[in-house]
Design a protein around this motif. Structure first.
Motif, PDB file in Angstrom:
ATOM      1  N   THR A 196       0.871  -1.185   0.000  1.00 23.87           N
ATOM      2  CA  THR A 196       0.000   0.000   0.000  1.00 23.87           C
ATOM      3  C   THR A 196       0.900   1.224   0.000  1.00 23.87           C
ATOM      4  O   THR A 196       0.967   1.964   0.978  1.00 23.87           O
ATOM      5  CB  THR A 196      -0.925   0.006   1.234  1.00 23.87           C
ATOM      6  N   GLN A 219       2.512  -1.350  -4.716  1.00 29.42           N
ATOM      7  CA  GLN A 219       1.181  -1.283  -5.302  1.00 29.42           C
ATOM      8  C   GLN A 219       0.364  -0.236  -4.550  1.00 29.42           C
ATOM      9  O   GLN A 219       0.450  -0.127  -3.316  1.00 29.42           O
ATOM     10  CB  GLN A 219       0.479  -2.644  -5.257  1.00 29.42           C
ATOM     11  N   LYS A 221      -3.659   1.626  -4.535  1.00 32.98           N
ATOM     12  CA  LYS A 221      -5.034   1.531  -5.029  1.00 32.98           C
ATOM     13  C   LYS A 221      -5.476   2.777  -5.782  1.00 32.98           C
ATOM     14  O   LYS A 221      -6.146   2.687  -6.807  1.00 32.98           O
ATOM     15  CB  LYS A 221      -5.975   1.264  -3.852  1.00 32.98           C
ATOM     16  N   ASP A 222      -5.119   3.949  -5.285  1.00 31.08           N
ATOM     17  CA  ASP A 222      -5.542   5.196  -5.911  1.00 31.08           C
ATOM     18  C   ASP A 222      -4.669   5.505  -7.123  1.00 31.08           C
ATOM     19  O   ASP A 222      -3.444   5.589  -7.020  1.00 31.08           O
ATOM     20  CB  ASP A 222      -5.460   6.339  -4.901  1.00 31.08           C
ATOM     21  N   VAL A 223      -5.291   5.683  -8.270  1.00 32.16           N
ATOM     22  CA  VAL A 223      -4.538   5.832  -9.514  1.00 32.16           C
ATOM     23  C   VAL A 223      -3.702   7.104  -9.518  1.00 32.16           C
ATOM     24  O   VAL A 223      -2.553   7.103  -9.994  1.00 32.16           O
ATOM     25  CB  VAL A 223      -5.493   5.792 -10.738  1.00 32.16           C
ATOM     26  N   LEU A 244       2.742  -0.155  -9.335  1.00 35.82           N
ATOM     27  CA  LEU A 244       1.558  -0.532 -10.092  1.00 35.82           C
ATOM     28  C   LEU A 244       0.289  -0.113  -9.351  1.00 35.82           C
ATOM     29  O   LEU A 244       0.263  -0.053  -8.120  1.00 35.82           O
ATOM     30  CB  LEU A 244       1.544  -2.043 -10.330  1.00 35.82           C
ATOM     31  N   ASN A 245      -0.734   0.146 -10.126  1.00 35.27           N
ATOM     32  CA  ASN A 245      -2.009   0.591  -9.587  1.00 35.27           C
ATOM     33  C   ASN A 245      -2.969  -0.588  -9.461  1.00 35.27           C
ATOM     34  O   ASN A 245      -3.063  -1.419 -10.365  1.00 35.27           O
ATOM     35  CB  ASN A 245      -2.601   1.668 -10.515  1.00 35.27           C
ATOM     36  N   GLY A 246      -3.681  -0.667  -8.328  1.00 40.27           N
ATOM     37  CA  GLY A 246      -4.673  -1.724  -8.164  1.00 40.27           C
ATOM     38  C   GLY A 246      -4.920  -2.043  -6.703  1.00 40.27           C
ATOM     39  O   GLY A 246      -4.189  -1.598  -5.809  1.00 40.27           O
ATOM     40  N   ASN A 247      -5.966  -2.816  -6.450  1.00 39.09           N
ATOM     41  CA  ASN A 247      -6.333  -3.248  -5.105  1.00 39.09           C
ATOM     42  C   ASN A 247      -5.466  -4.426  -4.696  1.00 39.09           C
ATOM     43  O   ASN A 247      -5.587  -5.521  -5.245  1.00 39.09           O
ATOM     44  CB  ASN A 247      -7.817  -3.630  -5.082  1.00 39.09           C
ATOM     45  N   THR A 248      -4.596  -4.206  -3.722  1.00 42.44           N
ATOM     46  CA  THR A 248      -3.627  -5.228  -3.325  1.00 42.44           C
ATOM     47  C   THR A 248      -4.291  -6.498  -2.811  1.00 42.44           C
ATOM     48  O   THR A 248      -3.832  -7.607  -3.098  1.00 42.44           O
ATOM     49  CB  THR A 248      -2.673  -4.669  -2.255  1.00 42.44           C
ATOM     50  N   ALA A 251      -6.718  -7.885  -5.916  1.00 42.67           N
ATOM     51  CA  ALA A 251      -6.013  -8.168  -7.170  1.00 42.67           C
ATOM     52  C   ALA A 251      -4.548  -7.800  -7.055  1.00 42.67           C
ATOM     53  O   ALA A 251      -4.095  -6.804  -7.636  1.00 42.67           O
ATOM     54  CB  ALA A 251      -6.666  -7.405  -8.323  1.00 42.67           C
ATOM     55  N   LYS A 253      -0.792  -7.395  -7.794  1.00 42.35           N
ATOM     56  CA  LYS A 253      -0.119  -7.331  -9.099  1.00 42.35           C
ATOM     57  C   LYS A 253       1.207  -8.081  -9.136  1.00 42.35           C
ATOM     58  O   LYS A 253       1.659  -8.503 -10.200  1.00 42.35           O
ATOM     59  CB  LYS A 253       0.137  -5.863  -9.457  1.00 42.35           C
TER      60      LYS A 253
END
Length: 370
Positions: A196, A219, A221-223, A244-248, A251, A253
């Motif tokens: 995070t 990673q 979450k907020d783009v 990288l962007n995404g919900n750890t 999902a 990455k």
């Protein structure tokens, strides 16, 4: 002479407070931070003799070129097409989503209002105290600290902070010390991960303690914040850091095949008591076996992040994270997880007891469990 943070922040605050008009603080600060980024890289690298600078600045895409656009009716469109897009085209780790739209009338106003706002914003960064040509980031989280500074000043009036809390530099340094990373126990192949990562300040402090260019991955979450982290890595001469962007949790990455990638060092300041941690996730069917020690409460996701961290450690890896002190005392499902993970001997070839470090955020007192 090194740039004083007080000078930097005074100019940033002035730019935000005087020029944003009726624009929401959470939107306008994104424009200010991009200006900070483009000004910094232009001062450092636009006319640099550095054979391989950490960021390529194409001809016509520097801060000086933005200055030439001041007062022009199409200033917003030109910033998008002649500055931002070439930067993206020539730097593979940057993405369009990392940057705000400088031609958005809904945020910046229409016609003369947009021209004046952008012209004045560029003028702010022409000030002598914002000359970075003789200053380097040097492990000082300029973008992250500036973002936190702006969030703090606007929090009261906006009544929100996007649910994001940026780790203060002092706390990041403590976490980096806690995991014991140093030049003596690191090589170029040493890996560090933040699930995070926010603006990337924790990873940068870990790298500073390592004293060399280790492998950094994170990673977020907020783009928009993920873009901030990528820019921050470039500012600190870590252009190869992988953000990288995404919900750890739902999902992740960073994987090796069908399992989570594991690291030498893991650090994190995850969202406290996340009430939506299980969105997009079925814990009982988690393919990464993060919840074999128990399923965290639906409205308190602290242990979900901790279990993800445990699964992301190498067998001899070390981790440190910041969690609310309630994780030490709350009962029910969390008590079960504590019992099963203290002392914890991980399955599938893991042998060393896991160590859980919890930093009590409010009082900055360190608790070592297990």
């Amino acid at each position: 002479m090194a740039l004083k943070k007080s000078q930097l922040y005074t100019s940033l605050w002035q730019s935000c407070d005087e020029l944003r008009g009726g624009m929401d603080a959470s939107q306008y600060k994104d424009y200010v931070l991009f200006m900070l980024f483009i000004k910094y890289i232009s001062d450092k690298y636009a006319n640099s003799d550095n054979y391989a600078p950490p960021v390529t600045i194409p001809q016509g895409a520097s801060f000086a070129d933005m200055v030439e656009l001041k007062g022009k009716s199409d200033i917003g469109d030109k910033i998008n097409t002649q500055v931002i897009q070439p930067l993206i085209d020539h730097n593979s780790r940057l993405a369009r989503s990392d940057f705000p739209d400088f031609n958005d009338p809904n945020k910046l106003g229409e016609g003369k209002a947009m021209v004046d706002r952008l012209t004045n914003l560029i003028s702010i960064f022409q000030k002598p105290e914002l000359d970075f040509s003789k200053n380097r980031a040097d492990h000082d989280d300029i973008l992250g600290d500036a973002y936190e500074y702006l969030m703090q000043h606007f929090a009261t009036e906006s009544g929100k902070s996007k649910g994001q809390f940026y780790t203060p530099a002092e706390v990041s340094r403590v976490i980096a010390k806690v995991i014991g990373i140093s030049p003596k126990n690191t090589v170029a192949a040493t890996t560090a991960y933040d699930p995070t990562c926010g603006s990337g300040s924790l990873l940068l402090k870990v790298a500073a303690e390592a004293g060399k260019h280790i492998t950094l991955e994170g990673q977020e979450k907020d783009v928009t914040t993920a873009g901030l982290a990528r820019m921050n890595m470039i500012l600190h001469d870590f252009p190869t850091a992988n953000i990288l962007n995404g919900n750890t949790l739902a999902a992740p990455k960073f994987k090796e095949g069908e399992q989570l990638r594991t690291y030498d060092f893991v650090v994190a300041n995850p969202p406290f008591s996340d009430k939506t941690w299980s969105t997009g996730l079925t814990p009982s069917k988690d393919p990464y076996q993060r919840f074999i020690w128990g399923e965290p409460p639906a409205k308190q996701g602290d242990y979900a992040y901790l279990l993800h961290i445990i699964r992301s450690m190498k067998s001899n890896g070390k981790a440190a994270c910041i969690l609310p002190h309630g994780v030490l005392f709350r009962g029910n499902a969390e008590a079960v997880i504590r019992k099963k993970t203290r002392p914890l001997r991980l399955p599938q070839g893991y042998h060393r007891p896991a160590r859980e470090f919890v930093l009590r955020h409010r009082h900055s007192s360190l608790h070592h469990c297990a």
